[in-house]
Scaffold this motif. Sequence first.
Motif, PDB file in Angstrom:
ATOM      1  N   GLY A  35       0.816  -1.211   0.000  1.00 38.02           N
ATOM      2  CA  GLY A  35       0.000   0.000   0.000  1.00 38.02           C
ATOM      3  C   GLY A  35       0.844   1.253   0.000  1.00 38.02           C
ATOM      4  O   GLY A  35       1.810   1.359  -0.759  1.00 38.02           O
ATOM      5  N   GLU A  36       0.488   2.197   0.880  1.00 37.11           N
ATOM      6  CA  GLU A  36       1.202   3.474   0.926  1.00 37.11           C
ATOM      7  C   GLU A  36       2.669   3.306   1.319  1.00 37.11           C
ATOM      8  O   GLU A  36       3.503   4.150   1.007  1.00 37.11           O
ATOM      9  N   HIS A  37       2.990   2.196   1.989  1.00 43.89           N
ATOM     10  CA  HIS A  37       4.381   1.928   2.362  1.00 43.89           C
ATOM     11  C   HIS A  37       5.275   1.704   1.149  1.00 43.89           C
ATOM     12  O   HIS A  37       6.482   1.920   1.216  1.00 43.89           O
ATOM     13  N   THR A  38       4.690   1.246   0.061  1.00 39.08           N
ATOM     14  CA  THR A  38       5.483   0.979  -1.145  1.00 39.08           C
ATOM     15  C   THR A  38       5.150   1.952  -2.268  1.00 39.08           C
ATOM     16  O   THR A  38       5.502   1.715  -3.429  1.00 39.08           O
ATOM     17  N   GLU A  39       4.487   3.050  -1.931  1.00 37.95           N
ATOM     18  CA  GLU A  39       4.243   4.094  -2.925  1.00 37.95           C
ATOM     19  C   GLU A  39       5.611   4.554  -3.427  1.00 37.95           C
ATOM     20  O   GLU A  39       6.520   4.776  -2.619  1.00 37.95           O
ATOM     21  N   PRO A  40       5.819   4.647  -4.747  1.00 38.77           N
ATOM     22  CA  PRO A  40       7.158   4.902  -5.291  1.00 38.77           C
ATOM     23  C   PRO A  40       7.913   6.091  -4.685  1.00 38.77           C
ATOM     24  O   PRO A  40       9.095   5.946  -4.352  1.00 38.77           O
ATOM     25  N   ALA A  41       7.285   7.234  -4.521  1.00 42.06           N
ATOM     26  CA  ALA A  41       8.010   8.399  -3.995  1.00 42.06           C
ATOM     27  C   ALA A  41       8.501   8.139  -2.572  1.00 42.06           C
ATOM     28  O   ALA A  41       9.635   8.465  -2.223  1.00 42.06           O
ATOM     29  N   HIS A  42       7.662   7.535  -1.743  1.00 45.82           N
ATOM     30  CA  HIS A  42       8.043   7.223  -0.360  1.00 45.82           C
ATOM     31  C   HIS A  42       9.188   6.207  -0.335  1.00 45.82           C
ATOM     32  O   HIS A  42      10.196   6.417   0.335  1.00 45.82           O
ATOM     33  N   PHE A  43       9.022   5.130  -1.071  1.00 48.20           N
ATOM     34  CA  PHE A  43      10.019   4.060  -1.064  1.00 48.20           C
ATOM     35  C   PHE A  43      11.363   4.563  -1.587  1.00 48.20           C
ATOM     36  O   PHE A  43      12.410   4.284  -1.009  1.00 48.20           O
ATOM     37  N   ARG A  44      11.341   5.340  -2.664  1.00 51.06           N
ATOM     38  CA  ARG A  44      12.590   5.891  -3.213  1.00 51.06           C
ATOM     39  C   ARG A  44      13.264   6.827  -2.223  1.00 51.06           C
ATOM     40  O   ARG A  44      14.500   6.853  -2.114  1.00 51.06           O
ATOM     41  N   THR A  45      12.471   7.618  -1.511  1.00 47.45           N
ATOM     42  CA  THR A  45      13.029   8.535  -0.519  1.00 47.45           C
ATOM     43  C   THR A  45      13.719   7.756   0.594  1.00 47.45           C
ATOM     44  O   THR A  45      14.819   8.121   1.032  1.00 47.45           O
ATOM     45  N   MET A  46      13.114   6.666   1.032  1.00 55.73           N
ATOM     46  CA  MET A  46      13.738   5.849   2.080  1.00 55.73           C
ATOM     47  C   MET A  46      15.059   5.254   1.609  1.00 55.73           C
ATOM     48  O   MET A  46      16.045   5.263   2.351  1.00 55.73           O
ATOM     49  N   ILE A  47      15.099   4.763   0.393  1.00 57.03           N
ATOM     50  CA  ILE A  47      16.327   4.164  -0.147  1.00 57.03           C
ATOM     51  C   ILE A  47      17.394   5.244  -0.343  1.00 57.03           C
ATOM     52  O   ILE A  47      18.572   5.037  -0.034  1.00 57.03           O
ATOM     53  N   ALA A  48      16.989   6.429  -0.834  1.00 58.62           N
ATOM     54  CA  ALA A  48      17.933   7.537  -0.995  1.00 58.62           C
ATOM     55  C   ALA A  48      18.497   7.951   0.357  1.00 58.62           C
ATOM     56  O   ALA A  48      19.696   8.222   0.490  1.00 58.62           O
ATOM     57  N   CYS A  49      17.647   7.996   1.367  1.00 63.95           N
ATOM     58  CA  CYS A  49      18.081   8.381   2.706  1.00 63.95           C
ATOM     59  C   CYS A  49      19.101   7.376   3.235  1.00 63.95           C
ATOM     60  O   CYS A  49      20.159   7.768   3.748  1.00 63.95           O
ATOM     61  N   ALA A  50      18.795   6.105   3.102  1.00 63.39           N
ATOM     62  CA  ALA A  50      19.725   5.075   3.573  1.00 63.39           C
ATOM     63  C   ALA A  50      21.081   5.230   2.902  1.00 63.39           C
ATOM     64  O   ALA A  50      22.126   5.216   3.567  1.00 63.39           O
ATOM     65  N   GLU A  51      21.090   5.415   1.602  1.00 59.31           N
ATOM     66  CA  GLU A  51      22.354   5.506   0.871  1.00 59.31           C
ATOM     67  C   GLU A  51      23.125   6.780   1.220  1.00 59.31           C
ATOM     68  O   GLU A  51      24.335   6.760   1.366  1.00 59.31           O
ATOM     69  N   MET A  52      22.420   7.896   1.380  1.00 56.11           N
ATOM     70  CA  MET A  52      23.099   9.150   1.721  1.00 56.11           C
ATOM     71  C   MET A  52      23.693   9.065   3.121  1.00 56.11           C
ATOM     72  O   MET A  52      24.791   9.572   3.366  1.00 56.11           O
ATOM     73  N   CYS A  53      22.986   8.417   4.034  1.00 49.02           N
ATOM     74  CA  CYS A  53      23.513   8.242   5.392  1.00 49.02           C
ATOM     75  C   CYS A  53      24.770   7.383   5.365  1.00 49.02           C
ATOM     76  O   CYS A  53      25.762   7.694   6.036  1.00 49.02           O
ATOM     77  N   ARG A  54      24.744   6.309   4.588  1.00 51.48           N
ATOM     78  CA  ARG A  54      25.918   5.434   4.473  1.00 51.48           C
ATOM     79  C   ARG A  54      27.091   6.206   3.892  1.00 51.48           C
ATOM     80  O   ARG A  54      28.216   6.132   4.391  1.00 51.48           O
ATOM     81  N   THR A  55      26.815   6.994   2.864  1.00 51.80           N
ATOM     82  CA  THR A  55      27.868   7.771   2.211  1.00 51.80           C
ATOM     83  C   THR A  55      28.462   8.816   3.152  1.00 51.80           C
ATOM     84  O   THR A  55      29.681   8.989   3.209  1.00 51.80           O
ATOM     85  N   SER A  56      27.626   9.502   3.896  1.00 56.28           N
ATOM     86  CA  SER A  56      28.129  10.518   4.832  1.00 56.28           C
ATOM     87  C   SER A  56      28.993   9.881   5.907  1.00 56.28           C
ATOM     88  O   SER A  56      30.063  10.401   6.240  1.00 56.28           O
TER      89      SER A  56
END
Length: 110
Positions: A35-56
Amino acid sequence: MHAMTPEMQSCIDECLACYRTCLGEAMNHCLEAGGEHTEPAHFRTMIACAEMCRTSAHLMLTGSDLHRHSCAACAEICEACAESCEGIEGMESCAAQCRRCAESCRRMAA
């Protein structure tokens, strides 16, 4: 080159915690809930956040003074992720971790 300060170590810890939280929630809780948990904009934001945190965290651990740039971007992305998570039931802990990481990254970017 810079010395590892307690503030930087704290930021690394927050970034790695946020990486684990966002990636773990996305790949487990969100995918299973659908449902809303896998809505593309939300899901992409979570993955982007994870990767940016790892990179920082990575840039701080390498001793690069360029971490200030990644931390500035990380704070912005973490805030966006927190806002996205706050609108979805069951995502409160993810939103809270993103807010803590954003605040820590803002201090490192200053």
